[in-house]
Design an enzyme around this catalytic site. Sequence first.
Site, PDB file in Angstrom:
ATOM      1  N   PRO A  94     -16.184 -26.380 -22.774  1.00  0.00           N
ATOM      2  CA  PRO A  94     -16.274 -27.697 -22.120  1.00  0.00           C
ATOM      3  C   PRO A  94     -16.965 -28.740 -23.002  1.00  0.00           C
ATOM      4  O   PRO A  94     -16.972 -29.914 -22.672  1.00  0.00           O
ATOM      5  CB  PRO A  94     -17.093 -27.420 -20.852  1.00  0.00           C
ATOM      6  CG  PRO A  94     -17.808 -26.140 -21.087  1.00  0.00           C
ATOM      7  CD  PRO A  94     -16.971 -25.360 -22.063  1.00  0.00           C
ATOM      8  N   GLU A 121     -22.196 -17.441 -20.183  1.00  0.00           N
ATOM      9  CA  GLU A 121     -22.790 -18.744 -20.499  1.00  0.00           C
ATOM     10  C   GLU A 121     -22.243 -19.324 -21.799  1.00  0.00           C
ATOM     11  O   GLU A 121     -22.742 -20.331 -22.298  1.00  0.00           O
ATOM     12  CB  GLU A 121     -24.320 -18.627 -20.565  1.00  0.00           C
ATOM     13  CG  GLU A 121     -24.985 -18.666 -19.194  1.00  0.00           C
ATOM     14  CD  GLU A 121     -24.501 -19.835 -18.333  1.00  0.00           C
ATOM     15  OE1 GLU A 121     -24.576 -20.991 -18.780  1.00  0.00           O
ATOM     16  OE2 GLU A 121     -24.018 -19.582 -17.216  1.00  0.00           O
ATOM     17  N   ASP A 174       8.281 -37.615 -21.754  1.00  0.00           N
ATOM     18  CA  ASP A 174       7.224 -37.117 -20.882  1.00  0.00           C
ATOM     19  C   ASP A 174       6.044 -38.072 -20.830  1.00  0.00           C
ATOM     20  O   ASP A 174       5.752 -38.751 -21.814  1.00  0.00           O
ATOM     21  CB  ASP A 174       6.709 -35.758 -21.381  1.00  0.00           C
ATOM     22  CG  ASP A 174       7.616 -34.613 -21.001  1.00  0.00           C
ATOM     23  OD1 ASP A 174       8.428 -34.795 -20.075  1.00  0.00           O
ATOM     24  OD2 ASP A 174       7.509 -33.545 -21.626  1.00  0.00           O
TER      25      ASP A 174
HETATM   26  N1  SAM Z   1     -22.678 -22.790 -20.522  1.00  0.00           N
HETATM   27  C1  SAM Z   1     -21.514 -23.395 -21.092  1.00  0.00           C
HETATM   28  C2  SAM Z   1     -21.731 -24.895 -21.250  1.00  0.00           C
HETATM   29  O1  SAM Z   1     -22.429 -25.486 -20.434  1.00  0.00           O
HETATM   30  O2  SAM Z   1     -21.160 -25.492 -22.181  1.00  0.00           O
HETATM   31  C3  SAM Z   1     -20.296 -23.151 -20.195  1.00  0.00           C
HETATM   32  C4  SAM Z   1     -19.840 -21.732 -20.213  1.00  0.00           C
HETATM   33  S1  SAM Z   1     -18.431 -21.476 -19.214  1.00  0.00           S
HETATM   34  C5  SAM Z   1     -19.137 -20.910 -17.724  1.00  0.00           C
HETATM   35  C6  SAM Z   1     -17.703 -20.019 -19.872  1.00  0.00           C
HETATM   36  C7  SAM Z   1     -16.549 -20.260 -20.815  1.00  0.00           C
HETATM   37  O3  SAM Z   1     -15.480 -20.891 -20.131  1.00  0.00           O
HETATM   38  C8  SAM Z   1     -16.818 -21.150 -21.997  1.00  0.00           C
HETATM   39  O4  SAM Z   1     -17.430 -20.446 -23.056  1.00  0.00           O
HETATM   40  C9  SAM Z   1     -15.434 -21.620 -22.372  1.00  0.00           C
HETATM   41  O5  SAM Z   1     -14.755 -20.705 -23.198  1.00  0.00           O
HETATM   42  C10 SAM Z   1     -14.727 -21.676 -21.032  1.00  0.00           C
HETATM   43  N2  SAM Z   1     -14.624 -23.038 -20.472  1.00  0.00           N
HETATM   44  C11 SAM Z   1     -15.279 -23.515 -19.394  1.00  0.00           C
HETATM   45  N3  SAM Z   1     -14.943 -24.771 -19.134  1.00  0.00           N
HETATM   46  C12 SAM Z   1     -14.032 -25.131 -20.065  1.00  0.00           C
HETATM   47  C13 SAM Z   1     -13.317 -26.334 -20.321  1.00  0.00           C
HETATM   48  N4  SAM Z   1     -13.466 -27.424 -19.575  1.00  0.00           N
HETATM   49  N5  SAM Z   1     -12.453 -26.351 -21.365  1.00  0.00           N
HETATM   50  C14 SAM Z   1     -12.282 -25.248 -22.148  1.00  0.00           C
HETATM   51  N6  SAM Z   1     -12.960 -24.085 -21.942  1.00  0.00           N
HETATM   52  C15 SAM Z   1     -13.809 -24.016 -20.920  1.00  0.00           C
END
Ligand code: SAM
Length: 248
Positions: A94, A121, A174
């Site tokens: 994210p 995490e 698109d």
């Molecule tokens: N603690 C992290 C942070 O705040 O940046 C978030 C971890 S998330 C719970 C677990 C995993 O989900 C991340 O390592 C990533 O690979 C994926 N993920 C979560 N949200 C995402 C998003 N918006 N785009 C891409 N990958 C995402």
Amino acid sequence: MRIDILTLFPEMFQSPFSVGIFKRAIDQKLVSVNTHNIRDYTRDTHHTVDDYAYGGGAGMILKPEPIFEAVESMKSDIYSKEGADALPILLLTPQGRLFTQEVTHELSRYRHIILICGRYEGVDERVRQHLVTDEISIGDYVLSGGELAAMVVVDAVVRLLPGVLGSEASPLDDSHTTGLLEYPQYTRPAAYRGWSVPQVLLSGNHAQIAKWRREWSILRTLERRPELLDKANLSLEEKQLIDGRKQS
Ligand code: SAM
């Protein structure tokens, strides 16, 4: 194109890639998608992939060693060192750059990409710093893992590969490809419950149809995503159309 996905849950990828245009693309060998279980690259007897965060705090962090080893073994299997240097290694996070249609086009030009799915995490910072070449976010929200994000990226990229959509559909009109949203679309019947298809679309006049579609693309973008118009390539006449609509 070859796509390698590192994940703790390879089974999640079975269903989305076994239907529709994706299945056809795989059958026709236009794309190959390989999933790799990060756990297979651990060296301890418990196959440990995560550990507590230094400094404390809730949640586990994915360890660097299995992720580095997975990517490195993949690279040495396929490339000489020089060839591997250009290979995009994308971390889904994210915190990454926002995934847009522009990024989709950019990724579709590579012959091979590697995607790393985080969990818990997230991943040890050294993976970001010393292994990945890019970080991608599919939106400003937090998923519980990178797998759904990887599916979104792979789906959007694969449909742009030459031959995947076939002649029956073109990605060029698109939404987001021209910088505008797509115009309204209709199919048979020409009248349904008293709601008729716009007459111009039944006229067979291709120039008029193209003009109508372009105008509706602009008006629809103005109505729903006006900020996109700042970057769109518009003629003077089209800018006047927008000004007129804003004043009415
Ligand atoms: N603690 C992290 C942070 O705040 O940046 C978030 C971890 S998330 C719970 C677990 C995993 O989900 C991340 O390592 C990533 O690979 C994926 N993920 C979560 N949200 C995402 C998003 N918006 N785009 C891409 N990958 C995402």
